[in-house]
Design a protein around this motif. Structure first.
Motif, short mmCIF file in Angstrom:
data_model
loop_
_atom_site.label_atom_id
_atom_site.label_comp_id
_atom_site.label_asym_id
_atom_site.label_seq_id
_atom_site.Cartn_x
_atom_site.Cartn_y
_atom_site.Cartn_z
N UNK A 17 0.81 -1.21 0.00
CA UNK A 17 0.00 0.00 0.00
C UNK A 17 0.85 1.26 0.00
N UNK A 18 2.10 1.17 0.44
CA UNK A 18 3.01 2.31 0.32
C UNK A 18 3.25 2.61 -1.17
N UNK A 19 3.44 1.56 -1.98
CA UNK A 19 3.58 1.78 -3.43
C UNK A 19 2.35 2.48 -3.99
N UNK A 20 1.18 2.02 -3.61
CA UNK A 20 -0.05 2.64 -4.11
C UNK A 20 -0.10 4.11 -3.68
N UNK A 21 0.35 4.39 -2.45
CA UNK A 21 0.37 5.76 -1.95
C UNK A 21 1.34 6.66 -2.70
N UNK A 22 2.40 6.11 -3.22
CA UNK A 22 3.36 6.90 -4.00
C UNK A 22 2.92 7.01 -5.46
N UNK A 27 1.28 9.88 -9.96
CA UNK A 27 1.72 9.48 -11.29
C UNK A 27 1.07 10.34 -12.37
N UNK A 28 -0.17 10.72 -12.18
CA UNK A 28 -0.84 11.59 -13.15
C UNK A 28 -0.12 12.94 -13.27
N UNK A 29 0.41 13.43 -12.16
CA UNK A 29 1.18 14.69 -12.20
C UNK A 29 2.45 14.52 -13.03
N UNK A 41 -4.00 10.58 -20.06
CA UNK A 41 -3.74 10.32 -18.64
C UNK A 41 -4.88 9.49 -18.06
N UNK A 42 -6.11 9.83 -18.44
CA UNK A 42 -7.27 9.08 -17.96
C UNK A 42 -7.19 7.62 -18.38
N UNK A 43 -6.78 7.39 -19.61
CA UNK A 43 -6.64 6.01 -20.10
C UNK A 43 -5.57 5.28 -19.29
N UNK A 44 -4.41 5.90 -19.11
CA UNK A 44 -3.33 5.26 -18.37
C UNK A 44 -3.71 5.00 -16.91
N UNK A 45 -4.39 5.93 -16.29
CA UNK A 45 -4.75 5.78 -14.88
C UNK A 45 -5.90 4.80 -14.68
N UNK A 155 12.18 17.29 -7.96
CA UNK A 155 11.46 17.19 -9.24
C UNK A 155 10.43 16.06 -9.22
N UNK A 156 9.40 16.21 -10.02
CA UNK A 156 8.31 15.22 -10.08
C UNK A 156 8.84 13.83 -10.46
N UNK A 157 9.90 13.78 -11.21
CA UNK A 157 10.47 12.49 -11.63
C UNK A 157 10.95 11.67 -10.43
N UNK A 158 11.25 12.32 -9.31
CA UNK A 158 11.68 11.58 -8.12
C UNK A 158 10.57 10.65 -7.62
N UNK A 159 9.33 10.98 -7.94
CA UNK A 159 8.20 10.10 -7.58
C UNK A 159 8.35 8.73 -8.23
N UNK A 160 8.90 8.70 -9.43
CA UNK A 160 9.11 7.42 -10.12
C UNK A 160 10.09 6.55 -9.35
N UNK A 161 11.17 7.16 -8.87
CA UNK A 161 12.18 6.40 -8.14
C UNK A 161 11.65 5.91 -6.79
N UNK A 162 10.86 6.74 -6.13
CA UNK A 162 10.24 6.31 -4.87
C UNK A 162 9.31 5.14 -5.13
N UNK A 163 8.48 5.25 -6.16
CA UNK A 163 7.55 4.16 -6.49
C UNK A 163 8.31 2.88 -6.82
N UNK A 164 9.36 3.00 -7.60
CA UNK A 164 10.16 1.82 -7.96
C UNK A 164 10.75 1.17 -6.71
#
Length: 186
Positions: A17-22, A27-29, A41-45, A155-164
């Motif tokens: 659930x931490x992954x889901x929270x990140x 991710x849409x941002x 974005x709607x399709x991807x989400x 930067x917003x890209x850091x969200x990708x690394x946290x999620x990974x």
């Protein structure tokens, strides 16, 4: 010291659930920041919800026929981690669409199977379920708030690394899970 199965399950719920929270709130941002249109974005989400309608049929059949829930959880989480990595390789809509479809196909396998494992391990003490599952809620809340604070500074890209990294944590915790021992009637 050996951690009991319900302790390992609590850790797994935290990471899952931490992954889901990140991922879910932010991710849409990220997609918006790389120029993906609102409709795309709607399709991807929406892929996650779509895959939760389709994929569990396969996953439940595999688990029921093979009886190896933990093995499926580990393999599907590893595949989810690998497919999420597409976000580091492309910003193209079609590439993201394929990567996210595969991610959600495999990600949809874990939770129902771990729920079955949890209920199996807690069969003698079902009242403990809430205390085990609570760690998923804690992981989600802490991560949503933490990533929000992080994104105020980074930067917003850091969200990708946290999620990974959180997906990797989910995989590592899945490796500690154990099957429910058969309870044969005497």
């Amino acid at each position: 010291m050996t951690v009991p199965p319900h302790g390992r399950l609590a850790v797994w719920y935290f990471w899952y659930f931490a992954f889901i929270g990140a991922f879910l709130p932010y991710f849409a941002l990220y997609l918006q920041s790389i120029g993906i249109s609102a409709g795309r974005i709607a399709v991807l989400m929406s892929l996650g919800q779509f895959m939760r309608l389709v994929a569990p049929l396969l996953w439940s059949w595999l688990a029921d026929s093979g009886g190896r829930r933990v093995r499926i959880v580990v393999a599907s989480t590893a595949a989810a981690l690998a497919s999420f990595s597409v976000v580091f390789l492309t910003e193209d809509f079609v590439g993201l669409l394929l990567g996210m479809a595969v991610l959600h196909f495999f990600w949809s396998a874990s939770l129902p199977l771990v729920e079955a494992l949890t209920l199996g391990h807690l069969a003698a003490n079902p009242e403990r379920y809430g205390r085990v599952r609570l760690w998923g809620s804690i992981g989600f809340i802490v991560t949503v708030m933490g990533v929000g604070l992080l994104l105020d500074l980074a930067p917003i890209r850091s969200q990708l690394w946290v999620s990974w990294a959180l997906l990797l944590g989910t995989l590592l915790s899945a490796l500690t899970l154990t099957e429910v021992k058969d309870r044969k009637s005497t």
